[in-house]
Design a protein around this motif. Sequence first.
Motif, PDB file in Angstrom:
ATOM      1  N   ARG A 189     -34.969 -34.675  23.303  1.00 30.97           N
ATOM      2  CA  ARG A 189     -35.072 -33.977  24.587  1.00 30.97           C
ATOM      3  C   ARG A 189     -33.771 -34.057  25.371  1.00 30.97           C
ATOM      4  O   ARG A 189     -33.142 -35.101  25.448  1.00 30.97           O
ATOM      5  CB  ARG A 189     -36.187 -34.616  25.419  1.00 30.97           C
ATOM      6  CG  ARG A 189     -36.487 -33.906  26.719  1.00 30.97           C
ATOM      7  CD  ARG A 189     -37.650 -34.575  27.436  1.00 30.97           C
ATOM      8  NE  ARG A 189     -37.283 -35.881  27.924  1.00 30.97           N
ATOM      9  CZ  ARG A 189     -36.652 -36.097  29.080  1.00 30.97           C
ATOM     10  NH1 ARG A 189     -36.325 -35.101  29.855  1.00 30.97           N
ATOM     11  NH2 ARG A 189     -36.341 -37.313  29.445  1.00 30.97           N
ATOM     12  N   GLN A 190     -33.385 -32.940  25.955  1.00 26.66           N
ATOM     13  CA  GLN A 190     -32.225 -32.871  26.849  1.00 26.66           C
ATOM     14  C   GLN A 190     -32.765 -32.657  28.252  1.00 26.66           C
ATOM     15  O   GLN A 190     -33.449 -31.675  28.524  1.00 26.66           O
ATOM     16  CB  GLN A 190     -31.312 -31.715  26.446  1.00 26.66           C
ATOM     17  CG  GLN A 190     -30.089 -31.579  27.332  1.00 26.66           C
ATOM     18  CD  GLN A 190     -29.321 -30.317  27.029  1.00 26.66           C
ATOM     19  OE1 GLN A 190     -29.897 -29.241  26.935  1.00 26.66           O
ATOM     20  NE2 GLN A 190     -28.016 -30.439  26.877  1.00 26.66           N
ATOM     21  N   GLU A 191     -32.445 -33.587  29.156  1.00 24.29           N
ATOM     22  CA  GLU A 191     -32.977 -33.502  30.516  1.00 24.29           C
ATOM     23  C   GLU A 191     -32.262 -32.441  31.339  1.00 24.29           C
ATOM     24  O   GLU A 191     -32.909 -31.639  32.007  1.00 24.29           O
ATOM     25  CB  GLU A 191     -32.852 -34.862  31.204  1.00 24.29           C
ATOM     26  CG  GLU A 191     -33.517 -34.910  32.553  1.00 24.29           C
ATOM     27  CD  GLU A 191     -33.550 -36.307  33.122  1.00 24.29           C
ATOM     28  OE1 GLU A 191     -33.297 -36.439  34.329  1.00 24.29           O
ATOM     29  OE2 GLU A 191     -33.824 -37.257  32.368  1.00 24.29           O
ATOM     30  N   LYS A 192     -30.931 -32.447  31.321  1.00 17.42           N
ATOM     31  CA  LYS A 192     -30.142 -31.499  32.116  1.00 17.42           C
ATOM     32  C   LYS A 192     -29.190 -30.746  31.206  1.00 17.42           C
ATOM     33  O   LYS A 192     -28.735 -31.279  30.196  1.00 17.42           O
ATOM     34  CB  LYS A 192     -29.325 -32.236  33.174  1.00 17.42           C
ATOM     35  CG  LYS A 192     -30.151 -32.970  34.198  1.00 17.42           C
ATOM     36  CD  LYS A 192     -29.260 -33.712  35.171  1.00 17.42           C
ATOM     37  CE  LYS A 192     -30.092 -34.504  36.157  1.00 17.42           C
ATOM     38  NZ  LYS A 192     -29.253 -35.310  37.034  1.00 17.42           N
ATOM     39  N   ALA A 193     -28.864 -29.522  31.592  1.00 23.28           N
ATOM     40  CA  ALA A 193     -27.906 -28.727  30.814  1.00 23.28           C
ATOM     41  C   ALA A 193     -26.593 -29.487  30.690  1.00 23.28           C
ATOM     42  O   ALA A 193     -26.086 -30.034  31.671  1.00 23.28           O
ATOM     43  CB  ALA A 193     -27.678 -27.377  31.477  1.00 23.28           C
ATOM     44  N   GLY A 194     -26.042 -29.539  29.495  1.00 20.20           N
ATOM     45  CA  GLY A 194     -24.795 -30.252  29.256  1.00 20.20           C
ATOM     46  C   GLY A 194     -24.977 -31.718  28.950  1.00 20.20           C
ATOM     47  O   GLY A 194     -24.031 -32.401  28.580  1.00 20.20           O
ATOM     48  N   GLY A 195     -26.186 -32.240  29.099  1.00 25.32           N
ATOM     49  CA  GLY A 195     -26.442 -33.655  28.827  1.00 25.32           C
ATOM     50  C   GLY A 195     -26.702 -33.898  27.355  1.00 25.32           C
ATOM     51  O   GLY A 195     -26.749 -32.969  26.543  1.00 25.32           O
TER      52      GLY A 195
END
Length: 106
Positions: A7-13
């Motif tokens: 899972r990616q929480e925020k864009a670019g993370g």
Amino acid sequence: MIWEVFRQEKAGGYHAHCGNVHAPDREMARQFAAIQHGRRKPTNSLWVVPREEIGEIGADEVAFGGTTDKIYRWATAYNTTAGDASEVVESEDEQATAERRRGDDR
């Protein structure tokens, strides 16, 4: 078939492993992952990967970085005296505090 979910929480993370789902095919795995792992926490995107497609490279196969002693980078590696610049003494105190905190986190 077991599918691992990242899972990616925020864009670019970074994507972090958050669990797995059991599904017969890719489309069902994507749907299950969205339901089980994408709606409880803020989620920008999910990666859904078949477990058997994930490979591991162990330390016995490759020499990873971080094995070289680089203590010279820390102010604590140097002897300081009362006549030294205040910046050096402050840096030494900060590094000692950081090392104590790292030890507490483990």
